[in-house]
Design a protein around this motif. Sequence first.
Motif, PDB file in Angstrom:
ATOM      1  N   TYR A 173    -104.003  28.110 191.505  1.00  0.00           N
ATOM      2  CA  TYR A 173    -105.167  28.208 192.379  1.00  0.00           C
ATOM      3  C   TYR A 173    -105.733  26.814 192.589  1.00  0.00           C
ATOM      4  O   TYR A 173    -105.492  25.897 191.802  1.00  0.00           O
ATOM      5  N   LYS A 174    -106.490  26.660 193.645  1.00  0.00           N
ATOM      6  CA  LYS A 174    -107.164  25.401 193.903  1.00  0.00           C
ATOM      7  C   LYS A 174    -108.344  25.656 194.826  1.00  0.00           C
ATOM      8  O   LYS A 174    -108.369  26.613 195.615  1.00  0.00           O
ATOM      9  N   GLU A 175    -109.315  24.783 194.734  1.00  0.00           N
ATOM     10  CA  GLU A 175    -110.478  24.885 195.604  1.00  0.00           C
ATOM     11  C   GLU A 175    -110.089  24.438 197.001  1.00  0.00           C
ATOM     12  O   GLU A 175    -109.354  23.455 197.173  1.00  0.00           O
ATOM     13  N   CYS A 176    -110.549  25.175 197.999  1.00  0.00           N
ATOM     14  CA  CYS A 176    -110.233  24.819 199.380  1.00  0.00           C
ATOM     15  C   CYS A 176    -110.781  23.429 199.684  1.00  0.00           C
ATOM     16  O   CYS A 176    -111.957  23.134 199.420  1.00  0.00           O
ATOM     17  N   LYS A 177    -109.937  22.581 200.240  1.00  0.00           N
ATOM     18  CA  LYS A 177    -110.297  21.184 200.457  1.00  0.00           C
ATOM     19  C   LYS A 177    -111.503  21.046 201.371  1.00  0.00           C
ATOM     20  O   LYS A 177    -112.389  20.218 201.148  1.00  0.00           O
ATOM     21  N   GLU A 178    -111.566  21.859 202.426  1.00  0.00           N
ATOM     22  CA  GLU A 178    -112.678  21.747 203.361  1.00  0.00           C
ATOM     23  C   GLU A 178    -114.001  22.012 202.665  1.00  0.00           C
ATOM     24  O   GLU A 178    -114.999  21.317 202.885  1.00  0.00           O
ATOM     25  N   ASP A 179    -114.017  23.030 201.792  1.00  0.00           N
ATOM     26  CA  ASP A 179    -115.252  23.353 201.089  1.00  0.00           C
ATOM     27  C   ASP A 179    -115.600  22.279 200.072  1.00  0.00           C
ATOM     28  O   ASP A 179    -116.770  21.948 199.867  1.00  0.00           O
ATOM     29  N   ALA A 180    -114.578  21.717 199.422  1.00  0.00           N
ATOM     30  CA  ALA A 180    -114.836  20.670 198.436  1.00  0.00           C
ATOM     31  C   ALA A 180    -115.439  19.445 199.103  1.00  0.00           C
ATOM     32  O   ALA A 180    -116.392  18.844 198.597  1.00  0.00           O
ATOM     33  N   ASP A 181    -114.889  19.053 200.254  1.00  0.00           N
ATOM     34  CA  ASP A 181    -115.426  17.902 200.976  1.00  0.00           C
ATOM     35  C   ASP A 181    -116.840  18.166 201.469  1.00  0.00           C
ATOM     36  O   ASP A 181    -117.711  17.301 201.419  1.00  0.00           O
ATOM     37  N   GLN A 182    -117.061  19.401 201.927  1.00  0.00           N
ATOM     38  CA  GLN A 182    -118.382  19.749 202.444  1.00  0.00           C
ATOM     39  C   GLN A 182    -119.422  19.741 201.327  1.00  0.00           C
ATOM     40  O   GLN A 182    -120.547  19.273 201.509  1.00  0.00           O
ATOM     41  N   SER A 193    -115.091  28.000 197.638  1.00  0.00           N
ATOM     42  CA  SER A 193    -114.092  29.043 197.836  1.00  0.00           C
ATOM     43  C   SER A 193    -112.779  28.563 197.251  1.00  0.00           C
ATOM     44  O   SER A 193    -112.516  27.354 197.186  1.00  0.00           O
ATOM     45  N   PHE A 194    -111.978  29.498 196.798  1.00  0.00           N
ATOM     46  CA  PHE A 194    -110.738  29.171 196.120  1.00  0.00           C
ATOM     47  C   PHE A 194    -109.573  29.897 196.786  1.00  0.00           C
ATOM     48  O   PHE A 194    -109.723  31.018 197.263  1.00  0.00           O
ATOM     49  N   HIS A 195    -108.445  29.221 196.783  1.00  0.00           N
ATOM     50  CA  HIS A 195    -107.211  29.823 197.274  1.00  0.00           C
ATOM     51  C   HIS A 195    -106.319  30.132 196.087  1.00  0.00           C
ATOM     52  O   HIS A 195    -106.002  29.252 195.288  1.00  0.00           O
ATOM     53  N   VAL A 196    -105.963  31.381 195.933  1.00  0.00           N
ATOM     54  CA  VAL A 196    -105.078  31.808 194.853  1.00  0.00           C
ATOM     55  C   VAL A 196    -103.663  31.903 195.398  1.00  0.00           C
ATOM     56  O   VAL A 196    -103.383  32.673 196.319  1.00  0.00           O
ATOM     57  N   ASN A 197    -102.798  31.131 194.826  1.00  0.00           N
ATOM     58  CA  ASN A 197    -101.420  31.062 195.296  1.00  0.00           C
ATOM     59  C   ASN A 197    -100.573  32.063 194.521  1.00  0.00           C
ATOM     60  O   ASN A 197     -99.962  31.733 193.499  1.00  0.00           O
ATOM     61  N   THR A 198    -100.547  33.302 194.974  1.00  0.00           N
ATOM     62  CA  THR A 198     -99.782  34.336 194.267  1.00  0.00           C
ATOM     63  C   THR A 198     -98.281  34.112 194.364  1.00  0.00           C
ATOM     64  O   THR A 198     -97.522  34.722 193.623  1.00  0.00           O
ATOM     65  N   GLU A 199     -97.859  33.250 195.260  1.00  0.00           N
ATOM     66  CA  GLU A 199     -96.438  32.940 195.390  1.00  0.00           C
ATOM     67  C   GLU A 199     -96.126  31.557 194.811  1.00  0.00           C
ATOM     68  O   GLU A 199     -95.208  30.879 195.263  1.00  0.00           O
ATOM     69  N   TYR A 200     -96.925  31.153 193.818  1.00  0.00           N
ATOM     70  CA  TYR A 200     -96.659  29.855 193.212  1.00  0.00           C
ATOM     71  C   TYR A 200     -95.231  29.837 192.656  1.00  0.00           C
ATOM     72  O   TYR A 200     -94.685  30.866 192.265  1.00  0.00           O
ATOM     73  N   VAL A 444     -97.263  34.690 184.209  1.00  0.00           N
ATOM     74  CA  VAL A 444     -95.895  34.275 183.892  1.00  0.00           C
ATOM     75  C   VAL A 444     -94.870  35.307 184.318  1.00  0.00           C
ATOM     76  O   VAL A 444     -93.910  35.002 185.011  1.00  0.00           O
ATOM     77  N   THR A 445     -95.058  36.538 183.897  1.00  0.00           N
ATOM     78  CA  THR A 445     -93.991  37.517 184.000  1.00  0.00           C
ATOM     79  C   THR A 445     -93.726  37.928 185.440  1.00  0.00           C
ATOM     80  O   THR A 445     -94.616  37.936 186.287  1.00  0.00           O
ATOM     81  N   THR A 446     -92.491  38.271 185.701  1.00  0.00           N
ATOM     82  CA  THR A 446     -92.099  38.753 187.025  1.00  0.00           C
ATOM     83  C   THR A 446     -92.861  40.016 187.385  1.00  0.00           C
ATOM     84  O   THR A 446     -93.234  40.231 188.533  1.00  0.00           O
ATOM     85  N   ARG A 447     -93.135  40.834 186.385  1.00  0.00           N
ATOM     86  CA  ARG A 447     -93.876  42.077 186.621  1.00  0.00           C
ATOM     87  C   ARG A 447     -95.254  41.775 187.197  1.00  0.00           C
ATOM     88  O   ARG A 447     -95.723  42.439 188.104  1.00  0.00           O
ATOM     89  N   GLN A 448     -95.924  40.744 186.647  1.00  0.00           N
ATOM     90  CA  GLN A 448     -97.238  40.388 187.165  1.00  0.00           C
ATOM     91  C   GLN A 448     -97.147  39.891 188.601  1.00  0.00           C
ATOM     92  O   GLN A 448     -97.911  40.291 189.463  1.00  0.00           O
ATOM     93  N   LYS A 449     -96.188  39.002 188.859  1.00  0.00           N
ATOM     94  CA  LYS A 449     -96.090  38.419 190.189  1.00  0.00           C
ATOM     95  C   LYS A 449     -95.736  39.487 191.223  1.00  0.00           C
ATOM     96  O   LYS A 449     -96.210  39.460 192.351  1.00  0.00           O
TER      97      LYS A 449
END
Length: 462
Positions: A173-182, A193-200, A444-449
């Motif tokens: 996950y990471k904080e949205c850059k636009e919101d961080a700059d703002q 706001s945060f973006h969760v990368n479920t396909e990391y 971690v686990t494939t089941r979670q993803k």
Amino acid sequence: MFNLDDLPDFVLVEILCRLPREYAVQCTCVSKRWYSLVYNPYFVGRFLRQQNDNQKPIPRPRLIFTNPEHRREFFTNPKCTSKFFSMSKQPPEPEKLKFSLRCLPCFQGPVKTEEGEPMVVGTYNDLVLCCATMHFQRDYYICNAYTKQWEALPSPPQCHEEVGVGFICDPYYKECKEDADQRKEETSTSKASFHVNTEYRYRVVRIIPESPGGSVQFKAEIFSSETGKWTETIVLCPRSFYLDVRHEGVAYNGMLYWMSSSAGSIIGLDPYSNNNVDKKYNCRFIDRPEDDQVPVTATFDLLSVCRVGGGGERLRMCQFSGNNEDGVVDQLSVWELKDAQVDNDSNWILVRRISLNRMFSQNPVIRKWRDQGCWHDEIMLLAFDPNDDDILYVDFSGHVVMFNINGEGWITCYLNTQLNYGTIQNHRRRAVFPFVIPWWPTPVTTRQKQSFNTYCWDFQVA
């Protein structure tokens, strides 16, 4: 009678996201419904937002030291309440950790094999890549040392006595850059706001050493988390090199770097770059720093990433050299990669040059260690502090020493590890790695993803 399970999902999420992290994670064991809720990206986003709104400090990494003689034992440097530890006091004992990898099969029990004990070969935040053996590596595990979730990787295509291993991972996950700059421009009450990368995704790379004479190409075995498979490939390198397998790969700016030898050149591989037409991986060669003040016989050691002022990261490399007539190693030079995008000798900038003899002479205890033997054969650089680019950790005659490179090598602390830490001969591989538990643990686990593979949302609350 009131039952929490009677609450709708969105209400239950609002309750659970306000729990401390350790309790929120434990909620996954309550029921299948709670498991699905807590590991849903919407819940993760709400939890992160709650941490930010509560002004929780951003977690900072710590260095984890492995006992080379007992690789199932870990410790860390003591927390420093003042600026530095006093050298006049008794050296502090290493701080014992709750950190453990005994959830993995290879770390259970005292069994030793001819191939060596299990070892950590790479980390990313709270994810740890382990191997069951030091030599003839074949059985790898990805583990979250906080949640104790793990999965075994399939065996690589071939088994080799020595390999250079690297581990690189996308942020979960990471904080949205636009919101961080703002928010930097507005008041502290601005919402995040945060973006969760479920396909990391992550990659495990094994480089197979070539002949001692060097080569302009090398064989690599690369594991992809998306496919769950290993692939073999031949990577072309711009220059001839010889890989030093004692150094694990270092992840920096989306690439993995290895020291090609003690001569100071490094090679970089982008394990995500095979999506081009020819399906070839991008490889780069960075030559050693040029320095007229040191002899050509100088050796290089420790390729490491450290955090510099402003929160950015830099790739550093250290160099040993002699400055007296008998050629005994007496100088330590610290070099920093200026621009990872330009392949020329000017990439490196000298950060500091320190006299080792002067540094160790400052402390009577360490001076005694030095006088007991050939100290220049009993020193190994371990790591830069992940939170302070001026602090360097060194193994000196079986003791962990921390010193400040910005103060002419002023020694700030040494750990009382002489009874159980071992000696330099036990350091066939480096036994130090950074570790940090983020606001929300990485799955971690494939089941979670797979349970939330169809979701990838941005979370905002007005």
